[in-house]
Design a protein around this motif. Sequence first.
Motif, mmCIF file in Angstrom:
data_model
loop_
_atom_site.group_PDB
_atom_site.id
_atom_site.type_symbol
_atom_site.label_atom_id
_atom_site.label_comp_id
_atom_site.label_asym_id
_atom_site.label_seq_id
_atom_site.Cartn_x
_atom_site.Cartn_y
_atom_site.Cartn_z
ATOM 1 N N LYS A 341 0.869 -1.316 0.142
ATOM 2 C CA LYS A 341 0.061 0.045 -0.033
ATOM 3 C C LYS A 341 0.873 1.271 0.034
ATOM 4 O O LYS A 341 0.522 2.408 0.437
ATOM 5 N N GLU A 342 2.170 0.999 -0.430
ATOM 6 C CA GLU A 342 2.994 2.172 -0.679
ATOM 7 C C GLU A 342 3.148 2.763 -2.258
ATOM 8 O O GLU A 342 2.978 1.712 -2.975
ATOM 9 N N LYS A 343 2.882 3.782 -2.470
ATOM 10 C CA LYS A 343 2.740 4.280 -3.715
ATOM 11 C C LYS A 343 4.079 4.099 -4.381
ATOM 12 O O LYS A 343 5.257 4.708 -3.830
ATOM 13 N N MET A 344 4.269 3.414 -5.443
ATOM 14 C CA MET A 344 5.577 3.380 -6.073
ATOM 15 C C MET A 344 5.622 4.005 -7.374
ATOM 16 O O MET A 344 6.505 4.020 -8.103
ATOM 17 N N GLU A 345 4.713 4.890 -7.669
ATOM 18 C CA GLU A 345 4.445 5.750 -8.867
ATOM 19 C C GLU A 345 5.423 6.893 -8.658
ATOM 20 O O GLU A 345 5.656 7.615 -7.556
ATOM 21 N N VAL A 346 6.140 7.045 -9.795
ATOM 22 C CA VAL A 346 7.075 8.467 -9.649
ATOM 23 C C VAL A 346 6.400 9.573 -10.557
ATOM 24 O O VAL A 346 5.655 9.346 -11.687
ATOM 25 N N SER A 347 6.640 10.898 -10.355
ATOM 26 C CA SER A 347 6.563 11.882 -11.362
ATOM 27 C C SER A 347 7.436 12.364 -11.862
ATOM 28 O O SER A 347 8.505 12.779 -11.320
ATOM 29 N N ASP A 349 8.669 15.152 -15.037
ATOM 30 C CA ASP A 349 8.114 16.058 -15.971
ATOM 31 C C ASP A 349 6.615 16.120 -16.045
ATOM 32 O O ASP A 349 5.884 15.950 -17.131
ATOM 33 N N GLY A 350 6.068 15.957 -15.104
ATOM 34 C CA GLY A 350 4.499 16.043 -14.798
ATOM 35 C C GLY A 350 4.052 14.784 -15.088
ATOM 36 O O GLY A 350 2.535 14.677 -15.244
ATOM 37 N N ARG A 351 4.565 13.663 -15.623
ATOM 38 C CA ARG A 351 4.093 12.387 -16.085
ATOM 39 C C ARG A 351 4.273 11.655 -14.866
ATOM 40 O O ARG A 351 5.200 11.508 -14.202
ATOM 41 N N LYS A 352 3.198 10.757 -14.664
ATOM 42 C CA LYS A 352 3.257 9.801 -13.537
ATOM 43 C C LYS A 352 3.432 8.324 -14.195
ATOM 44 O O LYS A 352 2.372 7.929 -15.059
ATOM 45 N N LEU A 353 4.235 7.698 -13.466
ATOM 46 C CA LEU A 353 4.174 6.128 -13.933
ATOM 47 C C LEU A 353 4.879 5.408 -12.842
ATOM 48 O O LEU A 353 5.571 5.956 -11.979
ATOM 49 N N ILE A 354 4.433 4.221 -12.905
ATOM 50 C CA ILE A 354 5.288 3.259 -12.159
ATOM 51 C C ILE A 354 6.525 2.590 -13.001
ATOM 52 O O ILE A 354 6.173 2.194 -14.099
ATOM 53 N N PRO A 355 7.553 2.841 -12.621
ATOM 54 C CA PRO A 355 8.768 2.621 -13.501
ATOM 55 C C PRO A 355 8.705 1.369 -13.921
ATOM 56 O O PRO A 355 8.136 0.137 -13.134
ATOM 57 N N HIS A 356 9.202 0.748 -15.006
ATOM 58 C CA HIS A 356 9.473 -0.405 -15.476
ATOM 59 C C HIS A 356 10.703 -0.910 -14.991
ATOM 60 O O HIS A 356 11.882 -0.153 -14.860
#
Length: 495
Positions: A341-347, A349-356
């Motif tokens: 339940k920890e967010k792994m998403e990173v931001s 340049d304004g774009r959000k993604l879960i790194p591959h």
Amino acid sequence: MSEDVQSLAKRRGFIWQSAEIYGSMAGFYDYGAMGARLKRNWENVWLKYFMGLNDNYHLIDSTNILPEAALKASGHVDSFTDPLVECTKCGHAFRADQLIEEATSTAAEELSLEEIDAKVSEIGLACPKCKGPFGKAMFFNMMFPIEVGTKGTDRAYLRPETAQGAYLNFKRHFEIMRRKLPLGLAIIGKAYRNEIAPRQGVYRMREFIQAELQIFMDPETFSDELDLSEMDGKEILVQLVDMRGKKDVQSMPCRYLIEQYKLPDFYVYHMLKVQEFYLDIIKIPKNKFRFYEKSEKERAFYNRVHFDIEVDLSTLGGFRELAGLHYRGDYDLTKHQIGSKEKMEVSLDGRKLIPHVLELSFGVDRNVWALLDIHLVDERTGVLKLPPQLAPYTFAVFPLMKKDELIPLAKEIHNLLKDDYDVCYDQSGSIGKRYARMDEIGTPFCITVDFDGLTDDTVTLRDTDTTEQKRVKVDELERIARGLASGKLKFKDLN
RNA sequence: GCGGCUGUGAUCUAGUUGGUAAGAUUCAAGCUUCCCAAGCUUGCUGCUCGGGUUCAAAUCCCGGCAGCCGCACCA
């Protein structure tokens, strides 16, 4: 033949079964003095090469014991656990889920033990071998369970792979390394799998060492970080799924793999890097190296692209997997985001993604074994030819004879070099015997003090691989040694 | 895990009608030796483990462990 190399490996101090004075346990091996040096050198060469790919790739370390929750999230608790049923008559064990799937053509992977028992009696499953009745189903887990704390109430396991340590630490390192992608986290360490029948020496062990680099990246921009022009004109030795049975290995241009086979360019770029590592640094002959594509059925479902790196090992009867290059997508971080339940998403340049994740995964023990297999050039004499960066000893120092006049200078030279390099000093037996000993453990250079040297301050420097010898000045020895040890100076270029 | 075969010094091997272990290499010490395992002398180390049969077991029997091969397993 494998046994020959095995006894050589034992006699020369490389590797042998652990706890041998108590009869050993299958699947556990110890490294001796030479083996530990060789392994450490391999790890150092690996680290230097792969950490050198990007300034934001770092070596970290993580625990061997992981809480159950983490391995539950990663999928290991479920996927590493197979339900088995055993025939009460002949004792054969079978995968219960597979038998049920075959019999009913419905998925049985998720069934509980009770449901399996019910199914078995419902459809009247019997032993395929002897038609005997099955006993109660039980779980076999490939992971070693661990009891933590005095009551053992905190469930945990020995890690089945080092990769999870990198995933669990991703979020913190992303912050520490100032939120940049790609971020590479490498771990060299032990992993544990309770193999049912470990065999073939160090190829399948229950406790083994992995060297893994997990590259966290944005698939949209990762290629911009790479110098893709390095691939121009370069070819990769591959065996693709659709080439099976027709061609063994084909040398294929990088461009072709990208354009025709639709492999991501960053993936092919890393294929090239891995290939260079094996061919140029580890010195695997070209005809003994290949990337072997795993079919959809062979690879784990979360791997979008999966090639094994295989080397042809005579001791193991053919091409064997030494490493893997896996494009795992965002599977791992997504799983841990759900589990923790920890967010792994990173931001970015304004774009959000879960790194591959692009994973470079190497089995260290197998690679060390491959060094012994590939570089053993003469089975009769047992001559091993190792690159200087890998050899257990880089230099050996001898007095030509065990004479009081020669020994002081030999010892002086040994002292001169031993702080900076792995150096062996030997004065027992004939000079030929001592050269032969060094041949056996792959020492590339020998330095011999003779009587002439006492008057003109020179010594004989010998290239063990070619048996060529040159006289060098003692006061130039440090400079020459540095060049030879790093591989920057070639013996043949010495005047 | 199942089946077959196997287990002798550090390494490789000889030794089975049961009678107290042989050789080669390695290693160590000494002599010798001016450049890839030379030679001579001396020396160290062993029957996979446990149990059984027997006056006596490396040898026969049972079990464990380990290795190899086949099957299965290897997200």
